[in-house]
Structure formats: C-alpha cells, structure tokens
Design a protein around this motif. Structure first.
Motif, short mmCIF file in Angstrom:
data_model
loop_
_atom_site.label_atom_id
_atom_site.label_comp_id
_atom_site.label_asym_id
_atom_site.label_seq_id
_atom_site.Cartn_x
_atom_site.Cartn_y
_atom_site.Cartn_z
N ALA A 37 0.84 -1.20 0.00
CA ALA A 37 0.00 0.00 0.00
C ALA A 37 0.88 1.25 0.00
O ALA A 37 0.58 2.24 -0.69
CB ALA A 37 -0.92 -0.01 1.21
N SER A 38 1.97 1.21 0.75
CA SER A 38 2.91 2.34 0.80
C SER A 38 3.55 2.58 -0.56
O SER A 38 3.65 3.71 -1.04
CB SER A 38 3.99 2.09 1.85
N TRP A 39 4.00 1.49 -1.19
CA TRP A 39 4.67 1.64 -2.49
C TRP A 39 3.71 2.11 -3.57
O TRP A 39 4.08 2.91 -4.43
CB TRP A 39 5.35 0.33 -2.89
N LEU A 40 2.47 1.63 -3.52
CA LEU A 40 1.50 2.10 -4.50
C LEU A 40 1.15 3.57 -4.25
O LEU A 40 0.92 4.32 -5.21
CB LEU A 40 0.24 1.24 -4.48
N ALA A 41 1.14 3.99 -3.01
CA ALA A 41 0.91 5.41 -2.70
C ALA A 41 2.00 6.26 -3.34
O ALA A 41 1.72 7.33 -3.91
CB ALA A 41 0.89 5.62 -1.19
N TRP A 42 3.23 5.78 -3.28
CA TRP A 42 4.35 6.53 -3.88
C TRP A 42 4.17 6.61 -5.40
O TRP A 42 4.39 7.66 -6.00
CB TRP A 42 5.66 5.84 -3.52
N VAL A 43 3.76 5.50 -6.01
CA VAL A 43 3.52 5.49 -7.46
C VAL A 43 2.43 6.49 -7.82
O VAL A 43 2.57 7.28 -8.78
CB VAL A 43 3.15 4.07 -7.94
N ARG A 44 1.34 6.47 -7.08
CA ARG A 44 0.23 7.38 -7.39
C ARG A 44 0.66 8.85 -7.25
O ARG A 44 0.25 9.71 -8.05
CB ARG A 44 -0.96 7.10 -6.46
N ALA A 45 1.50 9.14 -6.26
CA ALA A 45 1.98 10.51 -6.11
C ALA A 45 2.80 10.93 -7.32
O ALA A 45 2.66 12.04 -7.83
CB ALA A 45 2.81 10.63 -4.83
N GLU A 46 3.65 10.02 -7.81
CA GLU A 46 4.47 10.33 -8.97
C GLU A 46 3.65 10.43 -10.25
O GLU A 46 4.05 11.09 -11.21
CB GLU A 46 5.58 9.29 -9.13
N GLN A 47 2.52 9.77 -10.27
CA GLN A 47 1.62 9.87 -11.43
C GLN A 47 0.77 11.13 -11.39
O GLN A 47 -0.02 11.37 -12.30
CB GLN A 47 0.72 8.64 -11.49
N GLY A 48 0.90 11.91 -10.33
CA GLY A 48 0.09 13.11 -10.18
C GLY A 48 -1.31 12.84 -9.65
O GLY A 48 -2.15 13.74 -9.67
N ARG A 49 -1.55 11.65 -9.17
CA ARG A 49 -2.86 11.28 -8.63
C ARG A 49 -2.82 11.44 -7.11
O ARG A 49 -2.83 10.50 -6.33
CB ARG A 49 -3.21 9.85 -9.05
N ALA A 50 -2.73 12.72 -6.70
CA ALA A 50 -2.42 13.05 -5.31
C ALA A 50 -3.49 12.55 -4.34
O ALA A 50 -3.16 12.06 -3.25
CB ALA A 50 -2.25 14.56 -5.16
N GLY A 51 -4.75 12.68 -4.69
CA GLY A 51 -5.81 12.23 -3.79
C GLY A 51 -5.72 10.75 -3.49
O GLY A 51 -5.84 10.33 -2.33
N GLU A 52 -5.51 9.94 -4.54
CA GLU A 52 -5.36 8.50 -4.33
C GLU A 52 -4.12 8.19 -3.51
O GLU A 52 -4.13 7.27 -2.68
CB GLU A 52 -5.29 7.80 -5.68
N ALA A 53 -3.05 8.95 -3.74
CA ALA A 53 -1.82 8.73 -2.99
C ALA A 53 -2.03 8.97 -1.50
O ALA A 53 -1.57 8.18 -0.66
CB ALA A 53 -0.71 9.64 -3.51
N VAL A 54 -2.75 10.03 -1.16
CA VAL A 54 -3.02 10.33 0.25
C VAL A 54 -3.86 9.22 0.88
O VAL A 54 -3.57 8.77 2.00
CB VAL A 54 -3.73 11.70 0.38
N GLU A 55 -4.88 8.75 0.17
CA GLU A 55 -5.73 7.68 0.71
C GLU A 55 -4.93 6.40 0.96
O GLU A 55 -5.07 5.76 2.01
CB GLU A 55 -6.88 7.39 -0.26
N LEU A 56 -4.09 6.03 0.01
CA LEU A 56 -3.28 4.82 0.17
C LEU A 56 -2.26 4.98 1.28
O LEU A 56 -2.03 4.05 2.06
CB LEU A 56 -2.58 4.48 -1.15
N ALA A 57 -1.64 6.15 1.36
CA ALA A 57 -0.66 6.39 2.42
C ALA A 57 -1.32 6.32 3.79
O ALA A 57 -0.78 5.71 4.73
CB ALA A 57 0.02 7.74 2.21
#
Length: 377
Positions: free
Chosen positions: A110-130
C-alpha cells in the motif's frame, strides 16, 4: 541477505572494488541458500552499482517467480532511476499488480502504490493509500514520504509540516529524517514561511546533503529571499571531479544547482560544455542546456536562459529524480520569463500549480518582478 542489504546501504562510502567484492561474496552465499535469495542479491548488486535499467528488468522477472516479495520491493526505485519512460511505466504497473496480489492488508505494498500514485500526479489517491498504510503500520516511512510528495502537489503547506513533524517526533531514528525535513522546508517555502525553511536546511541537513540544500536555496534565491547556508564551491567541484560526479544525471543536476546558488558562472559553463560533449542523451540533450541556462540566469542574461529552457518540455524527466525535484527547472524558466517581461507566458506555465495548490505563495513570488538587488543575476 542481511549482509547484502547492509553493503547496499553503505555503498556510497565504499570503493568500487570493495563494493563488488562484498556483493559478489554475498551472492555466492545466497546461491547456496536458494533461488529467491540469489535473485534478490543479484538485484541488490545491480542497484548498488547504479545499473538501474538492468535492475528494473531483473525485478520484472523476479516478481514472476516470487510474487509480492517485500524484500524485492526495497528496490522498486530502480524503475524511476533508470531514466527510461517505458521501464518506469512497467514498474508502475508492476506495483499495482503486486498490491492486488498482496491484498489491502499489506502495508508495504500500500505504501509503495501510494508513492507510485503521487508520482503519477494522482495526489488524492496517494493520500488515501498512504493513510491506509499508516493505519496498518504507523511507522511506515515510505507511506509518510509518499504522502509528502502528494501534499506537495496539493500545496498542503503548514498542515503537511505539522504532520511531518509529528511523525518525525514519534520516529526520531527513522532513516528519512533529513529528507522529510527537506519536504517540510519546501512546504514552508510554499506557504511563505521562509525562516522555517532556512532553519531546517541549516539545522537538519548536513554538509553532505548538497542536493537538498541546493534545492531549498535556489528556490529562495529565485524569489529574492536570503538562502540558508550555502555549499562551498570547492566541495561541489570536488564532488564533480569524483568518478561518481558524472555517473548519474540527477546527481550531476543537483551539483549544478549547488553551483547556481553560488552564482558560479564559470563552473556552470564548464559543466555545460562537459555535458554537451557527453554521449549520453540525458547529459547532452537535457543537462547541458539546463546548466547553461543556470549560468546565463546567474550572469544576468535571462533571455538566453529562456531560449535554452523553453523547448525542453517532457525531456526534463530524463534528469531522473521525482516530480518535486525536477519542478525546479520549471521554476527557473518562470523566473527567466518574468525577468524578460513575459509575464503572461510565465503565468501560463505555472497556471496549474497556482490553481490547484492550496498554498502557493512561492509561485506568486515567482510571478512577481524582483528588485534589482535580487541575489541571482
């Protein structure tokens, strides 16, 4: 396995011969243990030797044989460090697939996917996963780091600083202490709290943190604010002369920023010439014009800087690093555009940031005509 990981963690302080010898010995031992262990150590060997493209290709094969392997997850940064867009996309897809295999209760994935989403510019999803990862394991440094990246995109400002400081107070021995303080410094710059940014750069970042300190200081200089403690030009020259000084383009780019904070025009021009003669396209076609643009801006020739930077576009991604780290090239172009009277172009360049980030005092100042006494140029 533990020995190989320790050698990798210490690789920057080891000579090439010692590094190779230690990891070769670890690989021989791993082969006697099993196929998974041998594959992992081989991946570590490639990462430690900065063979990121080969490491990414190896990891794609490793996860076929050993799905959701959390130890292998420690090497996922190879996909973004390799400088290859196709490999980076393959790495992002890999993380998504491994999270699906591991399940929602896996805080590492979940942490690693949050990092991927942040780099993809999908900030909202990144925050939820983090936040999900942190609910499972509050000490996840990867999740906190991913959230910091996402909050940079959101312009979270003081709220992000509070969250980072709270986590750091609870985890004072975390390996991410200095880097997360750097993220907090950037959030302070975003919200106009410049003394806090300088304090973190001076009190937390060390002499060896040349890149992070340069990234803070160049931002401050671009908006006409006094920087924190600068790197010594002699130290930067020494780092450039080291065999690793031109081994990775992102490292060299950080050294260029450090030279810019010192307005070391001659050094920047020499670096630009060296990069332009380099056969590697990321050096020749991207770093060379960036270094030359920094030199021109420092020398008071913003029009030349605009010419050098305006057509780079997505090629800036070849500087490697991550979005927040490469963004400073856009900042430099915006400053140069303002200094040549092209406010509308600068405003268009930063439009998405100004309209989507809650705190954007930094961008507002980038779009402001600076006084003649500005320390850059």
């Amino acid at each position: 396995m533990a020995h190989a990981l320790m050698v990798w963690a210490d690789s920057d302080r080891l000579g090439d011969a010692e590094l190779k010898q230690s990891l070769t010995a670890a690989h021989e031992q791993a082969r006697r243990t099993g196929a998974r262990e041998a594959s992992l150590v081989h991946g570590i060997y490639l990462c430690a030797h900065r063979q990121f493209r080969l490491a990414g290709e190896h990891l794609l094969k490793h996860f076929v044989e050993f799905p959701a392997d959390e130890v292998a997850g420690l090497m996922l940064s190879a996909f973004h460090a390799g400088g290859d867009a196709a490999l980076r996309e393959a790495g992002d897809a890999l993380v998504e697939a491994q999270y699906a295999i591991a399940g929602a209760r896996s805080w590492p994935w979940a942490s690693w996917l949050a990092w991927v989403r942040a780099e993809q510019g999908r900030a909202g999803e990144a925050v939820e996963l983090a936040d999900h990862a942190l609910s499972l394991f509050p000490r996840s440094g990867v999740a906190v780091h991913a959230r910091a990246h996402a909050e940079h995109e959101l312009g979270a400002g003081p709220g992000s600083v509070v969250r980072l400081d709270r986590w750091l107070a609870q985890n004072p021995d975390a390996v991410q202490v200095r880097h997360l303080n750097w993220h907090a410094a950037l959030q302070s710059i975003a919200s106009g709290r410049f003394p806090d940014a300088r304090r973190r750069a001076d009190e937390v970042l060390g002499r060896e943190d040349v890149g992070m300190r340069a990234a803070v200081n160049w931002r401050l200089l671009l908006i006409g604010r006094h920087p924190a403690r600068l790197s010594e030009p002699g130290q930067v020259r020494q780092l450039l002369a080291h065999p690793r000084g031109m081994a990775e383009v992102f490292h060299t780019f950080n050294l260029a920023l450090a030279l810019a904070t010192e307005a070391a025009v001659d050094d920047l021009e020499e670096l630009a010439r060296t990069a332009a003669a380099d056969p590697r396209p990321e050096y020749r076609d991207v770093l060379a014009p960036v270094a030359q643009a920094l030199a021109r801006l420092c020398a008071g020739s913003p029009a030349a800087a605009v010419t050098l930077l305006q057509d780079l576009g997505e090629r800036v991604e070849r500087l490697e690093g991550v979005r927040v780290e490469r963004e400073i090239v856009q900042d430099t172009l915006a400053r140069a555009l303002i200094d040549t009277g092209r406010h509308s172009r600068a405003a268009a360049l930063l439009h998405d940031r100004v309209t989507t980030r809650a705190h954007h005092a930094y961008e507002d100042l980038l779009l402001t005509h600076r006084p003649a006494s500005h320390p850059v140029g």
